[in-house]
Motif scaffolding. Structure first.
Motif, PDB file in Angstrom:
ATOM      1  N   UNK A  99       0.823  -1.198   0.000  1.00 17.68           N
ATOM      2  CA  UNK A  99       0.000   0.000   0.000  1.00 17.68           C
ATOM      3  C   UNK A  99       0.864   1.257   0.000  1.00 17.68           C
ATOM      4  N   UNK A 100       0.471   2.248  -0.775  1.00 15.89           N
ATOM      5  CA  UNK A 100       1.201   3.510  -0.848  1.00 15.89           C
ATOM      6  C   UNK A 100       1.235   4.169   0.532  1.00 15.89           C
ATOM      7  N   UNK A 101       2.419   4.568   0.965  1.00 13.70           N
ATOM      8  CA  UNK A 101       2.566   5.258   2.243  1.00 13.70           C
ATOM      9  C   UNK A 101       2.771   4.348   3.435  1.00 13.70           C
ATOM     10  N   UNK A 102       2.716   3.047   3.230  1.00 11.44           N
ATOM     11  CA  UNK A 102       2.885   2.112   4.349  1.00 11.44           C
ATOM     12  C   UNK A 102       4.341   1.699   4.553  1.00 11.44           C
ATOM     13  N   UNK A 103       5.204   2.091   3.667  1.00 15.24           N
ATOM     14  CA  UNK A 103       6.641   1.814   3.790  1.00 15.24           C
ATOM     15  C   UNK A 103       6.938   0.331   3.981  1.00 15.24           C
ATOM     16  N   UNK A 104       6.199  -0.504   3.255  1.00 14.46           N
ATOM     17  CA  UNK A 104       6.471  -1.937   3.302  1.00 14.46           C
ATOM     18  C   UNK A 104       5.739  -2.700   4.379  1.00 14.46           C
ATOM     19  N   UNK A 105       4.985  -2.021   5.236  1.00 15.86           N
ATOM     20  CA  UNK A 105       4.220  -2.748   6.245  1.00 15.86           C
ATOM     21  C   UNK A 105       4.893  -2.796   7.599  1.00 15.86           C
ATOM     22  N   UNK A 106       4.398  -3.657   8.471  1.00 17.62           N
ATOM     23  CA  UNK A 106       4.821  -3.689   9.868  1.00 17.62           C
ATOM     24  C   UNK A 106       6.121  -4.444  10.105  1.00 17.62           C
ATOM     25  N   UNK A 107       6.546  -5.272   9.155  1.00 14.01           N
ATOM     26  CA  UNK A 107       7.715  -6.106   9.402  1.00 14.01           C
ATOM     27  C   UNK A 107       7.394  -7.175  10.420  1.00 14.01           C
ATOM     28  N   UNK A 108       8.353  -7.522  11.270  1.00 13.87           N
ATOM     29  CA  UNK A 108       8.124  -8.518  12.317  1.00 13.87           C
ATOM     30  C   UNK A 108       7.246  -7.918  13.417  1.00 13.87           C
ATOM     31  N   UNK A 109       6.348  -8.729  13.945  1.00 10.56           N
ATOM     32  CA  UNK A 109       5.483  -8.230  15.009  1.00 10.56           C
ATOM     33  C   UNK A 109       4.993  -9.393  15.872  1.00 10.56           C
ATOM     34  N   UNK A 110       4.563  -9.065  17.072  1.00 14.46           N
ATOM     35  CA  UNK A 110       3.957 -10.036  17.993  1.00 14.46           C
ATOM     36  C   UNK A 110       2.480  -9.718  18.084  1.00 14.46           C
ATOM     37  N   UNK A 111       1.650 -10.637  17.590  1.00 17.24           N
ATOM     38  CA  UNK A 111       0.218 -10.378  17.605  1.00 17.24           C
ATOM     39  C   UNK A 111      -0.402 -10.726  18.952  1.00 17.24           C
ATOM     40  N   UNK A 112      -0.134 -11.923  19.446  1.00 16.76           N
ATOM     41  CA  UNK A 112      -0.723 -12.360  20.717  1.00 16.76           C
ATOM     42  C   UNK A 112       0.299 -13.111  21.552  1.00 16.76           C
ATOM     43  N   UNK A 113       0.286 -12.856  22.836  1.00 11.80           N
ATOM     44  CA  UNK A 113       0.971 -13.694  23.812  1.00 11.80           C
ATOM     45  C   UNK A 113       0.052 -13.749  25.018  1.00 11.80           C
ATOM     46  N   UNK A 114      -0.634 -14.879  25.188  1.00 16.04           N
ATOM     47  CA  UNK A 114      -1.665 -14.969  26.215  1.00 16.04           C
ATOM     48  C   UNK A 114      -1.406 -16.123  27.168  1.00 16.04           C
ATOM     49  N   UNK A 115      -1.773 -15.903  28.431  1.00 15.36           N
ATOM     50  CA  UNK A 115      -1.699 -16.916  29.473  1.00 15.36           C
ATOM     51  C   UNK A 115      -3.067 -17.004  30.129  1.00 15.36           C
ATOM     52  N   UNK A 116      -3.488 -18.212  30.482  1.00 15.02           N
ATOM     53  CA  UNK A 116      -4.808 -18.346  31.087  1.00 15.02           C
ATOM     54  C   UNK A 116      -4.823 -19.472  32.114  1.00 15.02           C
ATOM     55  N   UNK A 117      -5.820 -19.412  32.972  1.00 15.72           N
ATOM     56  CA  UNK A 117      -6.084 -20.474  33.936  1.00 15.72           C
ATOM     57  C   UNK A 117      -7.592 -20.610  34.055  1.00 15.72           C
ATOM     58  N   UNK A 118      -8.077 -21.837  34.104  1.00 14.24           N
ATOM     59  CA  UNK A 118      -9.500 -22.044  34.336  1.00 14.24           C
ATOM     60  C   UNK A 118      -9.726 -23.373  35.027  1.00 14.24           C
TER      61      UNK A 118
END
Length: 388
Positions: free
Chosen positions: A85-104
């Protein structure tokens, strides 16, 4: 053409809560058990040593007269994104979308609890790193009636309750991100609430039919603050939402959803009156989902100093179709068409065409390669661009 979106995720988790499967109820969908999680949970099970008159729960865990062994788990989803996309400079590169911990787990057999923490965030005051995603208690003595109180996924649309690991493509549809509260068409703080809210909900599955004893109807009705996660009520007006779903054959659900509510941000209150309908089918690895949603209500950005300065028709709608085809035990191929109209007109339509093969390298490790073709009529010159 430029493209690229790689999602590589490592998941450590264990399916433990009945409403977290692919039925249209609950919070996020189940995650597979990782070896660290299995080791920890087996140790907890062994330590509880149930009495002779105790019974195993339907989730497979040991349980005493008072409580089950709590189950711990977590998962991570990260990737690399490149955009043309124009103006996005190639996008986000490397990224962390989710890191989740849970207990139930369960208490007194009939009470279920869950707490889930997000260790990554998106910068909003409600969702900075770390923050709580879910915390609730549910009384579930009968399949026909469950009472849930706390913070959890709203029962609006089929896709919203899906775990990021199970949605099939690298992100949720625009319908969910704009009109189901995961991100919001109206703007404001609720754009980052993950499709969740604080409230009270009744839900259940009724009328077992057929040889498979499937439940013919599923219902949910809830009352929520309307302000998103980790926020109290800002205007003393509650959101009311619900769904009624029919299961004519096993694993096929057809449903309608309704949402009447509002939200307040920086002293401005806007309405969120929405409806949706759709169908989903998840059976033996095959996936098919299609939904449509419609919204009526102004945006927060339409107001300046509490006055409406940019009136519009206050409408928006979105729809998507997702198909997943299992090719082998380790490969599943997804295709998706995703559309969103900010003002409800074709001149403002944003369409995304997606192809996404999922490579299940291990039960706890999946590689996802995704190609998107974007078409945004709301931008100058009707912009088209590729992502991968």
């Amino acid at each position: 053409m430029k493209h690229t979106l790689f999602i590589i995720g490592l998941m450590m988790s264990l399916p433990v809560m009945a409403e977290d499967d692919q039925r249209p109820v609950g919070t996020d969908a189940d995650e597979p058990a990782g070896f660290v999680t299995e080791l920890l949970n087996k140790k907890l099970d062994a330590a509880m040593m149930p009495a002779s008159d105790d019974e195993p729960m339907e989730y497979g865990r040991k349980v005493t007269k008072w409580a089950s062994a709590p189950k711990f788990g977590g998962y991570a989803v990260g990737g690399y994104k490149y955009s043309g996309q124009v103006g996005k400079h190639g996008g986000d590169g490397f990224y962390a979308r989710n890191l989740r911990l849970y207990v139930d787990g369960t208490v007194l057999r009939d009470f279920k609890y869950r707490m889930q923490v997000e260790m990554t965030g998106d910068g909003s005051s409600a969702a900075k790193t770390p923050h709580i995603k879910d915390f609730f208690v549910a009384w579930s003595h009968w399949k026909e009636l469950e009472v849930k109180v706390g913070q959890f996924k709203r029962g609006f649309t089929f896709e919203n309750p899906y775990n990021p690991w199970e949605v099939g493509v690298a992100d949720y549809s625009q319908l969910v991100k704009k009109l189901a509260g995961m991100g919001d068409h109206c703007g404001g703080e609720a754009t980052n609430d993950g499709g969740r809210d604080l409230g009270l909900q009744l839900q259940g599955d009724v009328l077992p039919v057929g040889k498979d004893k499937r439940r013919l109807f599923h219902y949910q009705v809830g009352v929520f603050n309307g302000q998103g996660i980790n926020h109290g009520d800002a205007n003393h007006q509650k959101d009311v939402m619900g769904t009624l779903q029919l299961q004519p054959v096993k694993d096929l659900y057809v449903g309608v959803f309704g949402w009447k509510g509002n939200m307040t941000y920086n002293g401005v209150t806007v309405h969120r009156n929405r409806y949706a309908f759709g169908a989903k089918y998840e059976h033996e690895g095959w996936t098919a989902r299609a939904e449509y949603a419609h919204h009526v209500g102004q945006k927060i950005g339409d107001y300046v100093d509490g006055k409406l300065v940019n009136p519009s028709n206050g409408r928006a709608d979105a729809w998507y179709v997702t198909v997943g085809v299992p090719c082998t035990k380790w490969l599943k191929f997804y295709a998706k068409y995703d559309a969103y109209r900010d003002g409800g007109s074709d001149g403002e339509i944003k369409s995304i065409y997606t192809i996404a093969p999922n490579f299940q390298i291990h039960k706890n490790l999946m590689l996802q390669v995704q190609w998107n073709h974007n078409c945004d009529h709301s931008l100058a010159a009707n912009q088209h661009w590729e992502e991968l």
